[in-house]
Enzyme design. Structure first.
Site, PDB file in Angstrom:
ATOM      1  N   ASP A  22     -20.650  17.162 -26.811  1.00 17.96           N
ATOM      2  CA  ASP A  22     -20.421  16.874 -28.071  1.00 17.96           C
ATOM      3  C   ASP A  22     -20.844  15.300 -28.073  1.00 17.96           C
ATOM      4  O   ASP A  22     -20.574  14.677 -27.212  1.00 17.96           O
ATOM      5  CB  ASP A  22     -19.156  17.162 -28.647  1.00 17.96           C
ATOM      6  CG  ASP A  22     -19.068  17.031 -30.296  1.00 17.96           C
ATOM      7  OD1 ASP A  22     -20.006  16.733 -30.681  1.00 17.96           O
ATOM      8  OD2 ASP A  22     -18.015  16.913 -30.666  1.00 17.96           O
ATOM      9  N   ASN A  70     -24.696  25.394 -36.544  1.00 20.10           N
ATOM     10  CA  ASN A  70     -25.381  24.145 -36.552  1.00 20.10           C
ATOM     11  C   ASN A  70     -26.689  24.177 -37.342  1.00 20.10           C
ATOM     12  O   ASN A  70     -27.482  23.494 -37.570  1.00 20.10           O
ATOM     13  CB  ASN A  70     -26.078  24.082 -35.131  1.00 20.10           C
ATOM     14  CG  ASN A  70     -24.725  23.408 -34.269  1.00 20.10           C
ATOM     15  OD1 ASN A  70     -24.884  23.498 -33.088  1.00 20.10           O
ATOM     16  ND2 ASN A  70     -24.127  22.585 -34.760  1.00 20.10           N
TER      17      ASN A  70
HETATM   18  C1  FPP Z   1     -23.482  18.038 -29.953  1.00 21.37           C
HETATM   19  O1  FPP Z   1     -23.754  16.478 -30.593  1.00 21.37           O
HETATM   20  C2  FPP Z   1     -24.775  18.503 -29.512  1.00 21.37           C
HETATM   21  C3  FPP Z   1     -25.654  19.449 -29.922  1.00 21.37           C
HETATM   22  C4  FPP Z   1     -25.293  20.191 -31.186  1.00 21.37           C
HETATM   23  C5  FPP Z   1     -26.657  19.960 -29.206  1.00 21.37           C
HETATM   24  C6  FPP Z   1     -26.775  19.797 -27.713  1.00 21.37           C
HETATM   25  C7  FPP Z   1     -28.177  19.727 -27.336  1.00 21.37           C
HETATM   26  C8  FPP Z   1     -28.528  19.200 -26.243  1.00 21.37           C
HETATM   27  C9  FPP Z   1     -27.923  18.214 -25.379  1.00 21.37           C
HETATM   28  C10 FPP Z   1     -30.054  18.893 -26.084  1.00 21.37           C
HETATM   29  C11 FPP Z   1     -30.695  20.362 -25.418  1.00 21.37           C
HETATM   30  C12 FPP Z   1     -30.167  21.198 -24.574  1.00 21.37           C
HETATM   31  C13 FPP Z   1     -30.349  21.816 -23.532  1.00 21.37           C
HETATM   32  C14 FPP Z   1     -29.722  22.975 -22.828  1.00 21.37           C
HETATM   33  C15 FPP Z   1     -31.783  21.743 -22.997  1.00 21.37           C
HETATM   34  P1  FPP Z   1     -23.556  16.278 -32.209  1.00 21.37           P
HETATM   35  O2  FPP Z   1     -25.046  16.322 -32.651  1.00 21.37           O
HETATM   36  O3  FPP Z   1     -22.644  17.277 -32.808  1.00 21.37           O
HETATM   37  O4  FPP Z   1     -23.028  15.102 -32.081  1.00 21.37           O
HETATM   38  P2  FPP Z   1     -22.075  14.156 -33.385  1.00 21.37           P
HETATM   39  O5  FPP Z   1     -20.767  15.027 -33.236  1.00 21.37           O
HETATM   40  O6  FPP Z   1     -21.642  12.819 -32.761  1.00 21.37           O
HETATM   41  O7  FPP Z   1     -22.734  14.214 -34.563  1.00 21.37           O
END
Ligand code: FPP
Length: 247
Positions: A22, A70
């Site tokens: 996250d 998401n």
């Molecule tokens: C959460 O941060 C992250 C995600 C919803 C996506 C995770 C994906 C990756 C790290 C890239 C691809 C993964 C792989 C396995 C190749 P957020 O967007 O919720 O952050 P925020 O809470 O700060 O908005």
């Protein structure tokens, strides 16, 4: 610098570590960049933590890459994440094979864009004989989705008289979940300071240790990971018993 890795007791390593990655969006915002810049940099941390887990001898690493919730994000972000998955898997299969890591996926993959699903299934197929560690990507996954699915599977078996109601036990229930072939996680790590479970592995995390750490996912390094494992090792898991029973 303190060598955190050397302090880890390999004999007491968590067998299965689950991670809620996250903070990508906030990381990008802090740099006046679009949210997808955070996801792109998040991939580096995925690579680093996969490597660290395999090097230590962790047997299962589950990463929450995309939840069923998401899909509600702006379509540009969803599309970029889906494309990032295709690119990353395509690029990393060789490395996974070189390091003897098997790729797996849990979640409702039928709803993923065709290209993403194909890249994923191709990666799973091409790494299926690897044995050192299982890397499990939770994609279009939610704990409630999985529990509902398992319930439907079991209900249908009972209706077809292939199973009796009294045969529904924790073991037969677990066998109907998408995580059937993986042991329950011993340790769950969530980055970015949020202290929620967000519909992740609801059944499987019943006895796991939780580590909530303030670092945003793109900044999460091997040392942060080692620190989480060290904290886990300093805690006693009692599974409902008292200390004396564990000796
Ligand atoms: C959460 O941060 C992250 C995600 C919803 C996506 C995770 C994906 C990756 C790290 C890239 C691809 C993964 C792989 C396995 C190749 P957020 O967007 O919720 O952050 P925020 O809470 O700060 O908005």
């Amino acid at each position: 610098m303190e060598d955190l890795k050397a302090q880890i007791n390999i004999a007491k390593l968590p067998e299965h570590i689950a991670v809620i990655m996250d903070g990508n969006g906030r990381w990008a915002k802090g740099r006046m960049q679009p949210r997808v810049f955070g996801h792109k940099n998040g991939v580096k941390a995925v690579r680093e933590i996969t490597e660290a887990a395999a090097e230590l001898g962790v047997k299962y690493l589950t990463l929450y890459a995309f939840s069923t919730e998401n899909w509600n994000r702006p379509s540009f972000e969803v599309n970029t994440l889906m494309r990032l998955l295709v690119d990353t898997i395509g690029r990393e299969v060789k490395t996974l094979n070189k390091n003897n890591i098997r790729l797996n996926a849990i979640g409702d993959l039928s709803k993923l864009p065709t290209k993403t699903r194909k890249a994923l299934l191709d990666g799973v197929e091409r790494t299926k004989h690897n044995t050192r560690m299982d890397l499990v990507l939770a994609l279009n996954y939610s704990g409630r989705w999985d529990i509902l699915n398992a319930t439907k599977t079991i209900a249908e078996k009972v209706a077809r008289q292939e199973m009796k109601t009294e045969d529904i036990t924790e073991a037969t229930y677990k066998a109907a979940l998408s995580t059937a072939t993986f042991p329950d996680p011993d340790l769950m790590i969530r980055t970015s300071g949020e202290t929620r479970l967000s519909n992740f592995l609801l059944w499987e995390l019943s006895y796991a240790e939780f580590q909530f750490i303030p670092t945003l996912w793109p900044d999460f390094t091997k040392n942060h990971f080692y620190e989480c494992i060290l904290n886990y090792q300093n805690k006693e898991r009692r599974f409902g018993m008292i200390s004396e029973q564990l000796v």
